[in-house]
Design an enzyme around this catalytic site. Structure first.
Site, PDB file in Angstrom:
ATOM      1  N   GLU A   7       0.768  -1.195  -0.148  1.00 24.53           N
ATOM      2  CA  GLU A   7      -0.024  -0.041  -0.153  1.00 24.53           C
ATOM      3  C   GLU A   7       0.853   1.252  -0.093  1.00 24.53           C
ATOM      4  OE1 GLU A   7      -3.518   0.941   2.818  1.00 24.53           O
ATOM      5  OE2 GLU A   7      -2.142   2.331   3.510  1.00 24.53           O
ATOM      6  N   HIS A  68      -8.248   3.118  -3.910  1.00 24.86           N
ATOM      7  CA  HIS A  68      -9.022   3.113  -2.684  1.00 24.86           C
ATOM      8  C   HIS A  68     -10.323   4.144  -3.052  1.00 24.86           C
ATOM      9  CE1 HIS A  68      -6.171   1.620   0.625  1.00 24.86           C
ATOM     10  NE2 HIS A  68      -5.619   1.187  -0.621  1.00 24.86           N
ATOM     11  N   ARG A  98     -15.673   2.881   3.606  1.00 20.94           N
ATOM     12  CA  ARG A  98     -16.877   3.770   4.071  1.00 20.94           C
ATOM     13  C   ARG A  98     -15.865   5.196   3.981  1.00 20.94           C
ATOM     14  NH1 ARG A  98     -18.739   4.178  10.142  1.00 20.94           N
ATOM     15  NH2 ARG A  98     -16.615   5.094   9.977  1.00 20.94           N
ATOM     16  N   GLY A  99     -14.661   5.194   4.679  1.00 20.61           N
ATOM     17  CA  GLY A  99     -14.041   6.355   5.071  1.00 20.61           C
ATOM     18  C   GLY A  99     -14.202   6.675   6.358  1.00 20.61           C
ATOM     19  N   ASP A 100     -13.284   7.459   7.293  1.00 18.20           N
ATOM     20  CA  ASP A 100     -13.344   7.691   8.622  1.00 18.20           C
ATOM     21  C   ASP A 100     -14.456   8.887   8.507  1.00 18.20           C
ATOM     22  OD1 ASP A 100     -12.149   5.769   9.981  1.00 18.20           O
ATOM     23  OD2 ASP A 100     -10.237   6.510   9.571  1.00 18.20           O
ATOM     24  N   ALA A 114     -19.632   1.243   3.322  1.00 23.11           N
ATOM     25  CA  ALA A 114     -18.914   0.627   2.338  1.00 23.11           C
ATOM     26  C   ALA A 114     -19.713  -0.152   1.525  1.00 23.11           C
ATOM     27  CB  ALA A 114     -17.764   0.011   2.714  1.00 23.11           C
ATOM     28  N   TYR A 135     -11.731  -6.127   9.945  1.00 19.99           N
ATOM     29  CA  TYR A 135     -11.080  -5.640  11.117  1.00 19.99           C
ATOM     30  C   TYR A 135     -10.796  -7.164  11.984  1.00 19.99           C
ATOM     31  CZ  TYR A 135     -12.146  -1.617   8.892  1.00 19.99           C
ATOM     32  OH  TYR A 135     -12.125  -0.442   8.011  1.00 19.99           O
ATOM     33  N   HIS A 139     -14.192  -3.459  14.205  1.00 23.30           N
ATOM     34  CA  HIS A 139     -14.109  -1.881  13.957  1.00 23.30           C
ATOM     35  C   HIS A 139     -14.393  -1.259  14.966  1.00 23.30           C
ATOM     36  CE1 HIS A 139     -15.499   1.597  12.195  1.00 23.30           C
ATOM     37  NE2 HIS A 139     -14.511   1.815  11.215  1.00 23.30           N
ATOM     38  N   LYS A 155     -21.347  -6.985   3.188  1.00 19.92           N
ATOM     39  CA  LYS A 155     -20.490  -5.943   2.174  1.00 19.92           C
ATOM     40  C   LYS A 155     -19.991  -7.216   1.233  1.00 19.92           C
ATOM     41  CE  LYS A 155     -16.701  -4.474   4.128  1.00 19.92           C
ATOM     42  NZ  LYS A 155     -15.870  -3.243   4.697  1.00 19.92           N
TER      43      LYS A 155
END
Ligand code: FAD
Length: 282
Positions: A7, A68, A98-100, A114, A135, A139, A155
């Site tokens: 990444e 992403h 989803r994003g923070d 997401a 996670y 999460h 998802k």
């Protein structure tokens, strides 16, 4: 054999950009399965740099790129436009997130989770391969593992063909999570996200989130070497290598290294255990 991937993140300065170009030139030689490019929800035109770097990865480095996409901050029109650009660059893989939650950034309200964006892309752009995040230690917003797995299953069923985990420092959490996923019928590959912790700043940031269990073995390394940066870096790299060898031995689907745009650390890891991995790109 297991895949190794990396990444990177889009830099926010000219110096950072030159550094990333050098990093990519080095990473390319390690023949990763893919390189994913993050999308920061801190910046205004958020996907532009992600698309630019993904193009570089795909077409200059000839390594498959994954872009992403954080759902909260994208409208359907934004997504249509980003995917059109990615297609022009022959990038056909996305990591849907989803994003923070960021109070200062305007949400677009077209996608809440997401899975909503996974569903949108899967239905309207079936030519894209979709990766999702997961996670092993749940999460931070999830009440418990039951909810976590139920939402993850939604998802994946919406159209993810693989998952990449949040970083973890105790492999037992990964194995437990993988087993729970199998029981729940989540059968896509679960790639392990590994971050070599090589300095105190990074360690402090991770400890502060409280969402990653820090095993006693790693805690001892931090306590002993917190004032010895070179020793801490070496110990952090060896710790990551140890984690990876154990994961590969236990049939992990893939290893995704969070490089922090640092080629040197990645090369050190590769030099020691590169033979454990399949090489994909030319
Ligand atoms: P979701 O899958 O939507 O889950 C988030 C929370 O909502 C979980 O608690 C879940 O249980 C819950 N939930 C999901 N669906 C439902 C539902 N239907 N009903 C009720 N609750 C639900 N962030 C960025 O901004 N840019 C990046 O480039 C980026 N890259 C990342 C890469 C990886 C590999 C990982 C692991 C994370 C990355 N993140 C990135 C961070 C990510 O955006 C955050 O962790 C975010 O808080 C959650 O994203 P998600 O895609 O896992 O969300």
């Amino acid at each position: 054999m297991t895949n190794l991937s990396y990444e990177v993140f889009p830099p926010n300065s000219t110096v950072g950009n030159e550094h990333l170009c050098q990093t990519l030139a080095t990473l390319k030689k390690l023949q990763p399965a893919f390189i994913s490019v993050t999308c920061s929800s801190k910046t205004a035109n958020l996907a532009q740099e992600t698309v630019r770097i993904a193009d570089k990865v795909q077409n200059d480095c000839h390594v498959p790129a994954i872009a992403h996409l954080p759902a909260l901050y994208l409208s359907k029109d934004d997504v249509d436009s980003i995917l059109a650009k990615l297609k022009v660059h022959n990038v056909n893989r996305v990591l849907v997130l989803r994003g923070d939650e960021r109070p200062n950034l305007e949400k677009k309200n077209d996608f809440r989770h997401a899975s909503d964006l996974v569903d949108y892309i899967h239905i309207n752009y079936p030519e894209f391969k979709i990766t999702g995040a997961c996670y092993p230690e749940i999460h931070p917003e999830s009440k418990n593992m039951v909810d976590e797995i139920a939402h993850l299953k939604l998802k994946v069923d919406a159209g993810c063909d693989q998952l990449i985990t949040q970083l973890f420092l105790d492999n037992r959490n990964y194995y437990r999570f993988r087993e729970i996923c199998t029981i729940a019928g989540i059968n896509v590959p679960i790639i392990a996200g590994i971050m070599p912790i090589i300095n105190v700043r990074q360690a402090t940031r991770i400890l502060k989130t409280g969402s990653v269990t820090v095993p006693a073995k790693f805690q001892s390394i931090l306590s002993k070497y917190k004032d010895k940066p070179v020793a801490l870096k070496q110990a952090g790299i060896i710790y990551a290598i140890d984690q990876i060898v154990d994961l590969v031995t236990n049939d992990v689907a893939g290893i995704h290294l969070y490089t922090m745009n640092q080629a040197e650390t990645t090369c050190q890891i590769h030099r020691n255990i590169g033979a454990l991995f399949e090489t994909k790109s030319a």
